[in-house]
Design a protein around this motif. Structure first.
Motif, PDB file in Angstrom:
ATOM      1  N   HIS A  76       0.852  -1.185   0.000  1.00  0.00           N
ATOM      2  CA  HIS A  76       0.000   0.000   0.000  1.00  0.00           C
ATOM      3  C   HIS A  76       0.888   1.235   0.000  1.00  0.00           C
ATOM      4  CE1 HIS A  76      -3.157   2.826   0.874  1.00  0.00           C
ATOM      5  NE2 HIS A  76      -2.636   3.132   2.047  1.00  0.00           N
ATOM      6  N   GLU A  77       0.696   2.089  -1.000  1.00  0.00           N
ATOM      7  CA  GLU A  77       1.468   3.319  -1.106  1.00  0.00           C
ATOM      8  C   GLU A  77       0.694   4.468  -0.466  1.00  0.00           C
ATOM      9  OE1 GLU A  77       2.433   3.944  -5.186  1.00  0.00           O
ATOM     10  OE2 GLU A  77       3.502   2.032  -5.384  1.00  0.00           O
ATOM     11  N   HIS A  78       1.405   5.278   0.322  1.00  0.00           N
ATOM     12  CA  HIS A  78       0.731   6.364   1.044  1.00  0.00           C
ATOM     13  C   HIS A  78       1.757   7.399   1.472  1.00  0.00           C
ATOM     14  CE1 HIS A  78       2.233   4.320   4.739  1.00  0.00           C
ATOM     15  NE2 HIS A  78       1.957   3.229   4.040  1.00  0.00           N
ATOM     16  N   GLY A  79       1.574   8.636   1.019  1.00  0.00           N
ATOM     17  CA  GLY A  79       2.366   9.761   1.509  1.00  0.00           C
ATOM     18  C   GLY A  79       3.858   9.608   1.366  1.00  0.00           C
ATOM     19  N   GLY A  80       4.328   9.091   0.242  1.00  0.00           N
ATOM     20  CA  GLY A  80       5.765   8.943   0.022  1.00  0.00           C
ATOM     21  C   GLY A  80       6.356   7.700   0.641  1.00  0.00           C
ATOM     22  N   GLU A  81       5.521   6.839   1.181  1.00  0.00           N
ATOM     23  CA  GLU A  81       5.979   5.587   1.771  1.00  0.00           C
ATOM     24  C   GLU A  81       5.161   4.425   1.202  1.00  0.00           C
ATOM     25  OE1 GLU A  81       7.483   6.622   6.241  1.00  0.00           O
ATOM     26  OE2 GLU A  81       5.314   6.543   5.924  1.00  0.00           O
ATOM     27  N   THR A  82       5.696   3.227   1.369  1.00  0.00           N
ATOM     28  CA  THR A  82       4.984   2.008   0.970  1.00  0.00           C
ATOM     29  C   THR A  82       5.025   1.016   2.118  1.00  0.00           C
ATOM     30  OG1 THR A  82       5.586   2.326  -1.358  1.00  0.00           O
ATOM     31  CG2 THR A  82       4.865   0.113  -0.700  1.00  0.00           C
ATOM     32  N   THR A  83       3.879   0.428   2.420  1.00  0.00           N
ATOM     33  CA  THR A  83       3.808  -0.641   3.410  1.00  0.00           C
ATOM     34  C   THR A  83       3.685  -1.975   2.680  1.00  0.00           C
ATOM     35  OG1 THR A  83       2.784   0.774   5.080  1.00  0.00           O
ATOM     36  CG2 THR A  83       2.503  -1.607   5.340  1.00  0.00           C
ATOM     37  N   TRP A  84       4.614  -2.856   2.971  1.00  0.00           N
ATOM     38  CA  TRP A  84       4.672  -4.188   2.364  1.00  0.00           C
ATOM     39  C   TRP A  84       4.200  -5.202   3.403  1.00  0.00           C
ATOM     40  CZ3 TRP A  84       7.443  -4.347  -2.523  1.00  0.00           C
ATOM     41  CH2 TRP A  84       8.029  -3.131  -2.867  1.00  0.00           C
TER      42      TRP A  84
END
Length: 500
Positions: free
Chosen positions: A224-232
């Protein structure tokens, strides 16, 4: 593990050395907490859980009074301040009525702790996190502990036994980190029950800035991409020991391909080395197919190698994702690193799927892995299998004098030559005793019967006797517990070197 032992790169003279220190940061919403050191009395009776499971070699490893069923580990890496903020949610079942219990946790700063959503008391006692819930936990109760914490991967940890090549579960790299918990350093990465007999499922949620890749054990379950970051997110549904956890962040390329048994091959390499290492790691598929012939169907859904951009002198059989140094491939010939990869792959059956019941049973891990390492080297024409067994036999009495019997290692020298090549020699003696076909049947039966759980030396002897349709208790007991090396079946001319 192929580790820092005399005579080889993986047994070299240096301890794990990391190229550049970097660290992790994970941001989570803090759990509620009692003031540090405050341990309010729990209501409803119960008694404290033991600090450890009572392993004869490491009595304080693991925890008494509960079994862990699942870990949910959320981590966030921010390269600007090189720290990690994390939330570990430990789901467990009480095996006794508990007034308090311990989690293994070395270092790091706890910022909040709850039990079943209620603030709980806690204090630090060495590498134990002592937790007192607001209410006692009755036997059979399924409960959830949530621990928020901050970690400095460059900090000093005290998790490893003597002579271990690993002194912390954190290994910083130039652009992120990897983890390496064997045998007792997972506790420096996350709180839990840090003994291979307390296996559990895992969910990993790792957040990193865009441009970096996060990987972990098991099967990818979305990002999930959000606010310049990605959660894997990754799921490891097959139970796994804490020592085998792998979480990594960096500039990686993930290379996938179909493998045998509907397995997905997933190799993770530094993007700057993707071309060269991709060619080298093409050996993964053929090795998987070959090991399937030896040990039976591969026990997990994915497998691959994580080649980390750091300089350390060991490889580690993290479940589904073997850890090794990317530098090994350029520094050493294929005749060396290919058998090392076979060693770590063999661990997926022997050590990962079937974990040791107690640390004295570690020869079941390393003996098997060394046996198949030597077998692969012989198959590929790199080195003679029988010559390696003969060399091990000549050193047998010396190793037993120095380290003790194969199935009775000491805590000070857990990963020693007698556990590795001495353990492989036991398996060779067994094959010479019962024949190649019966030996393969024993190997497959062991991997299948105890898959997803643990196995002991006593259970291996009993299974071998059952599958071979003959009593092998005396034979294997002499090989595993004797102070002198028994005669090798089929090789009456083999002798041991004098001790000293």
């Amino acid at each position: 593990m192929t580790a820092d032992r005399p005579g080889r790169w993986r047994r070299g003279t240096g301890h794990a050395a990391v190229l550049v220190a970097a660290a992790l940061v994970v941001a989570v919403t803090p759990a509620s907490a009692a003031p540090p050191g405050h341990l309010p009395g729990a209501n409803g009776g119960g008694t404290p859980g033991a600090a450890g499971i009572g392993d004869p070699l490491f009595p304080d490893e693991g925890n008494g009074g509960f079994d862990v069923t699942h870990y949910d580990l959320a981590m966030r890496y921010r390269p600007d301040d090189r720290t990690v903020t994390a939330r570990a949610t430990v789901s467990a079942r009480a095996t006794q009525s508990l007034s308090r219990f311990d989690l293994d946790f070395d270092g790091n700063t706890v910022t909040g702790l709850t039990v079943d959503g209620r603030a709980a008391g806690y204090r630090r006692d060495g590498d134990e996190l002592v937790v007192t819930p607001a209410r006692s936990l009755h036997r059979g109760h399924r409960f959830r502990v949530t621990v928020d914490y901050r970690a400095d991967p460059a900090a000093t940890h005290h998790c490893a036994p003597p002579n271990s090549p690993i002194t912390s579960g954190w290994l910083p790299t130039s652009d992120g980190f990897v983890t390496a918990g064997q045998p007792s350093c997972a506790r420096s990465v996350f709180p839990g029950s840090d003994h291979p007999s307390d296996k559990a499922g895992y969910t990993f949620r790792v957040t990193a800035p865009d441009g970096l890749t996060a990987v972990a054990n098991g099967v990818p379950a979305g990002r999930h991409e959000h606010g310049g970051e990605t959660t894997w997110t990754y799921q490891q549904r097959v139970p796994m020991a804490t020592e085998l956890v792998q979480v990594a962040v960096g500039h990686y390329t993930v290379q996938t391909a179909p493998g045998p048994d509907h397995t997905t091959i997933r190799n993770v390499v530094p993007t700057s080395m993707a071309g060269t290492l991709g060619n080298d790691l093409a050996v993964t598929g053929p090795q998987l197919a070959w090991m399937r012939q030896q040990a039976g169907s591969y026990p997990f859904a994915t497998y691959g190698v994580l080649a980390a951009p750091a300089n350390f002198r060991f490889a580690l059989e993290c479940q589904t994702l073997t850890l090794t140094s990317a530098g090994m491939f350029g520094a050493l010939p294929q005749s060396y690193w290919s058998p090392v990869l076979a060693h770590e792959l063999a661990h997926q059956w022997y050590g990962d799927s079937v974990a040791p019941a107690r640390w004295a049973d570690v020869w079941l891990n390393e003996g098997h892995a060394s046996y198949y390492e030597a077998s692969w080297a012989d198959r590929e024409g790199y080195a003679s299998f029988v010559d390696r067994m003969h060399t091990a036999y000549t050193k047998g009495d010396t190793w037993r004098s120095q380290y003790g019997p194969i199935a009775q290692p000491s805590a000070a020298n857990l990963f020693n030559d007698n556990v590795y090549d001495g353990g492989a020699l036991v398996l060779y003696a067994l094959r010479e005793k019962v024949g190649a076909a019966r030996f393969t049947a024993i190997e497959r039966a062991w991997a299948a019967r105890y898959a997803g759980g643990t196995g002991s030396t006593r259970q291996f002897i009993a299974l071998a006797s059952s599958v071979a349709h003959r009593d092998l208790h005396g034979f294997l007991t002499a090989w595993l517990y004797g102070t002198h090396t028994p005669p090798m079946p089929g090789h009456p001319d083999w002798t041991t070197d004098p001790v000293g």
